[in-house]
Scaffold this active site. Sequence first.
Site, PDB file in Angstrom:
ATOM      1  N   THR A 316       0.007   7.166  -1.242  1.00  0.00           N
ATOM      2  CA  THR A 316      -0.605   5.948  -1.341  1.00  0.00           C
ATOM      3  C   THR A 316       0.137   4.707  -0.682  1.00  0.00           C
ATOM      4  OG1 THR A 316      -1.787   6.817  -3.472  1.00  0.00           O
ATOM      5  CG2 THR A 316      -2.045   4.470  -2.779  1.00  0.00           C
ATOM      6  N   TRP A 319       0.691   5.296   2.916  1.00  0.00           N
ATOM      7  CA  TRP A 319      -0.588   5.046   3.683  1.00  0.00           C
ATOM      8  C   TRP A 319      -0.829   3.706   4.118  1.00  0.00           C
ATOM      9  CZ3 TRP A 319      -4.955   1.892   2.502  1.00  0.00           C
ATOM     10  CH2 TRP A 319      -6.161   2.124   3.332  1.00  0.00           C
ATOM     11  N   HIS A 320      -0.277   2.743   3.136  1.00  0.00           N
ATOM     12  CA  HIS A 320      -0.553   1.199   3.523  1.00  0.00           C
ATOM     13  C   HIS A 320       0.364   0.724   4.715  1.00  0.00           C
ATOM     14  CE1 HIS A 320      -2.669   1.072  -0.251  1.00  0.00           C
ATOM     15  NE2 HIS A 320      -3.344   0.076   0.005  1.00  0.00           N
ATOM     16  N   GLY A 321       1.394   1.626   5.016  1.00  0.00           N
ATOM     17  CA  GLY A 321       2.004   0.965   6.196  1.00  0.00           C
ATOM     18  C   GLY A 321       3.311   1.606   6.467  1.00  0.00           C
ATOM     19  N   PHE A 466      -3.815  -2.416   8.232  1.00  0.00           N
ATOM     20  CA  PHE A 466      -3.669  -1.042   7.766  1.00  0.00           C
ATOM     21  C   PHE A 466      -4.746   0.007   8.547  1.00  0.00           C
ATOM     22  CE2 PHE A 466      -2.584  -4.157   4.169  1.00  0.00           C
ATOM     23  CZ  PHE A 466      -1.285  -4.126   4.356  1.00  0.00           C
TER      24      PHE A 466
END
Length: 466
Positions: A316, A319-321, A466
């Site tokens: 998670t 996934w954001h960066g 994102f």
Amino acid sequence: MVFSSAAFMFYFLPLTILLYHMVPDRMKNAVLLAVSLFFYGFGEPVYILIMLLSIFIDYFNGIFIEKFRHRKNLSKVFLILSITANLGLLGFFKYADFFIGNTNLFFGTDRELLSVALPIGISFFTFQTMSYSIDVYRGEVKAQKNLITFGTYVSMFPQLIAGPIVIYKDVEKQLEKRQTDLSHLTEGMHRFILGLGKKVLLANSIGALWEQVKMIPVEELTVVTAWIGAAAFSLQIYFDFSGYSDMAIGLGKLFGFDFLENFNYPFISRSVTEFWRRWHMSLSKWFRNYLYFPLGGNRKGRWITLRNIAVVWMLTGFWHGASWNYVFWGMYFAVVLILEKTLLRKFLEKSGKLFSRVYTLPVLLVSFVIFALEDLSHLSGYLKVMAGKGALMDEFSLYLMDRYALLFLLLLLFSTPWPYRRYLQFLDRRGRSQTVVSAMVLLGIFLLSAAYIVDGAYNPFLYFRF
């Protein structure tokens, strides 16, 4: 193009609504697909090709997954092809330079970075298309045979660049037939304007404070200023992202779609576990259904459950960066959630509302600082100041408390359900005049927001990258 821009509000959206409602029902998906591709390619036309490639890959893989369902191994091959292609595109554009840079750092190599621009919203539409292929494989939905309809689902501009993540089975029937009557239009504009106000009038206003604080060298930062900055960014990203989600949901209604909610007043949570049931709910739902449960969820014993939580939250964060701070952000939540599950849950359930919220909010403020600062040395220094290193406060701290006290109170109030409930109760008491009152409120919010945008003031969109 973002929703809180003059180009979108005064040109793109009115023309799109006019065109969409002029054409017969059989052409509405084609119009929505065309305008969505235009919207997506407005800044970088070349990335329309990436969108089209993603559409074609999952359209044909979905058909073959379903066609060979009776041959499980062959069906699984097409599922793997779909997932590999999606993750390959995401990995190339979003993470290639991250891995090259860290390889150079750890092994002393000198490979040149690719420096490719990140296609907007790729993290969101990648997850959407993967969920479609997985659900077809599971037999939960039928493969979409109409390429235009499938392309509309993938590229739909209201939720394209920052969600909410829309699962195909949630809109499958609406893609085929949907209502776009006056009530949908009214409700959609109402929701869009409220979201616009949250983003432009609230998020942008407090975001200016965070911009000041994060520029202060950590050697000059005081404890009080650091916590004020953390609170400012936390509120900024909430009103920015939830405002965007409100706008997306409102836009969906203008075209006959009912997207699921993405936020539910997360700052009133009594635990971090509850917070993640209220914050970015579409992302939490995606990871729960397509990663946590397939890994075994909480059905295979305590240690497997804790492992699954750690894996989900590591991913998670990533996934954001493509930056280490996002990885650490995910690890931070993994640790906190594991502690709540194993040690703190019963204690928090028995403690009063005040105590549990006093515990939850500081934990969240620290997490948002980790999320905000990609420079690890800056992040480390900032967190040390929050922990008490350095002076308690200075004249700038007093200035911030005086200058922004009223805005903080306003934001804290609007981060609870109380104002909106009172607003609805007020409208109910107004009887027949409620439409006029509501229209005046919305018109005021829209005019103030539009003036802010036209003025060219500070107007970032935090989740755009994102």
